[in-house]
Design a protein around this motif. Structure first.
Motif, short mmCIF file in Angstrom:
data_model
loop_
_atom_site.label_atom_id
_atom_site.label_comp_id
_atom_site.label_asym_id
_atom_site.label_seq_id
_atom_site.Cartn_x
_atom_site.Cartn_y
_atom_site.Cartn_z
N GLY A 1 33.51 30.32 -23.54
CA GLY A 1 33.76 29.15 -22.70
C GLY A 1 33.91 29.47 -21.22
O GLY A 1 33.88 28.59 -20.38
N VAL A 2 34.08 30.74 -20.89
CA VAL A 2 34.23 31.16 -19.50
C VAL A 2 32.85 31.58 -18.99
O VAL A 2 32.26 32.51 -19.53
CB VAL A 2 35.23 32.33 -19.38
CG1 VAL A 2 35.31 32.83 -17.94
CG2 VAL A 2 36.60 31.93 -19.89
N PRO A 3 32.33 30.91 -17.97
CA PRO A 3 30.95 31.21 -17.51
C PRO A 3 30.68 32.68 -17.24
O PRO A 3 29.65 33.19 -17.65
CB PRO A 3 30.81 30.37 -16.25
CG PRO A 3 31.72 29.21 -16.47
CD PRO A 3 32.90 29.77 -17.23
N ARG A 4 31.59 33.39 -16.58
CA ARG A 4 31.31 34.78 -16.27
C ARG A 4 31.38 35.70 -17.49
O ARG A 4 30.96 36.85 -17.44
CB ARG A 4 32.25 35.30 -15.17
CG ARG A 4 33.65 35.49 -15.59
CD ARG A 4 34.51 36.07 -14.47
NE ARG A 4 35.89 35.96 -14.80
CZ ARG A 4 36.52 36.71 -15.69
NH1 ARG A 4 35.88 37.66 -16.30
NH2 ARG A 4 37.78 36.52 -15.98
N LEU A 5 31.90 35.19 -18.62
CA LEU A 5 31.98 36.00 -19.85
C LEU A 5 30.91 35.64 -20.87
O LEU A 5 30.84 36.25 -21.92
CB LEU A 5 33.36 35.84 -20.49
CG LEU A 5 34.55 36.30 -19.65
CD1 LEU A 5 35.85 36.00 -20.37
CD2 LEU A 5 34.44 37.78 -19.32
N ARG A 6 30.09 34.65 -20.56
CA ARG A 6 29.09 34.19 -21.56
C ARG A 6 28.13 35.28 -22.00
O ARG A 6 27.64 35.26 -23.11
CB ARG A 6 28.33 32.99 -21.02
CG ARG A 6 29.15 31.75 -21.06
CD ARG A 6 28.32 30.51 -20.81
NE ARG A 6 29.22 29.37 -20.77
CZ ARG A 6 29.24 28.48 -19.81
NH1 ARG A 6 28.38 28.56 -18.82
NH2 ARG A 6 30.09 27.48 -19.84
N ASP A 7 27.85 36.23 -21.11
CA ASP A 7 26.90 37.29 -21.45
C ASP A 7 27.56 38.58 -21.92
O ASP A 7 26.89 39.59 -22.12
CB ASP A 7 25.99 37.58 -20.25
CG ASP A 7 25.09 36.40 -19.94
OD1 ASP A 7 24.70 35.69 -20.88
OD2 ASP A 7 24.77 36.20 -18.75
#
Length: 160
Positions: free
Chosen positions: A69-75
């Motif tokens: 759910g956290v954009p910078r952790l999506r990858d």
């Protein structure tokens, strides 16, 4: 060298896994609860997260959704260890982990899965950099993007 977060609360499995990953040259951070992991992930972005599905409090499967759910952790790459027959596979698949390991297993199997996931991640990165235009030429998209100095001025939090 990768930055690896291991979320696990069993010392019998944790210490040997930590030793194997460090021996491979990786930096390992250990968190024993999902809450500790979430606090860590609020600040840091590891290359890989290894999660045990059976944690005290919030289980590892539930931890997957906040990570994605956290954009910078999506990858961020994820390896999750689950008890055979006890995992909510649908919930796990929604979080798109790179590897799902079924217990019981040996720590060497976890290490091998982690190394495989990191190798795939690195090969994807290498492939994407090989598709750059010849030296001195900029793609149409690159011509419209801000240079690094401008980017740093506009979005300083993105550079941390």
């Amino acid at each position: 060298m990768a930055r690896i977060l291991v979320v696990h609360d069993d010392n019998k499995e944790l210490k040997p896994l930590d030793a194997l990953l460090v021996e491979e040259g990786h930096r390992v951070v250990i968190k024993r609860t999902a809450l500790q992991a979430m606090e860590f992930l609020a600040v840091y972005s590891p290359d890989l997260v290894i999660i045990d599905s059976q944690l005290r409090g919030m289980d590892g499967v539930t931890l997957l959704a906040p990570i994605r759910g956290v954009p910078r952790l999506r990858d961020v790459s994820i390896v999750i260890m689950v008890e055979s027959g006890q995992a909510d596979l649908e919930k796990i698949q929604l979080a798109r982990p790179q590897s799902v390991l079924h217990k019981p297993l040996r720590v060497e199997e976890v290490r091998d899965a982690a190394l495989e996931v990191l190798a795939r991640r690195n090969s994807t990165t290498i492939t994407s950099t090989q598709n750059k235009p010849p030296s001195g030429k900029r793609s149409r998209l690159e011509r419209h993007l801000p240079n690094e100095k401008t980017f740093r001025e506009l979005w300083p939090e993105a550079m941390q």
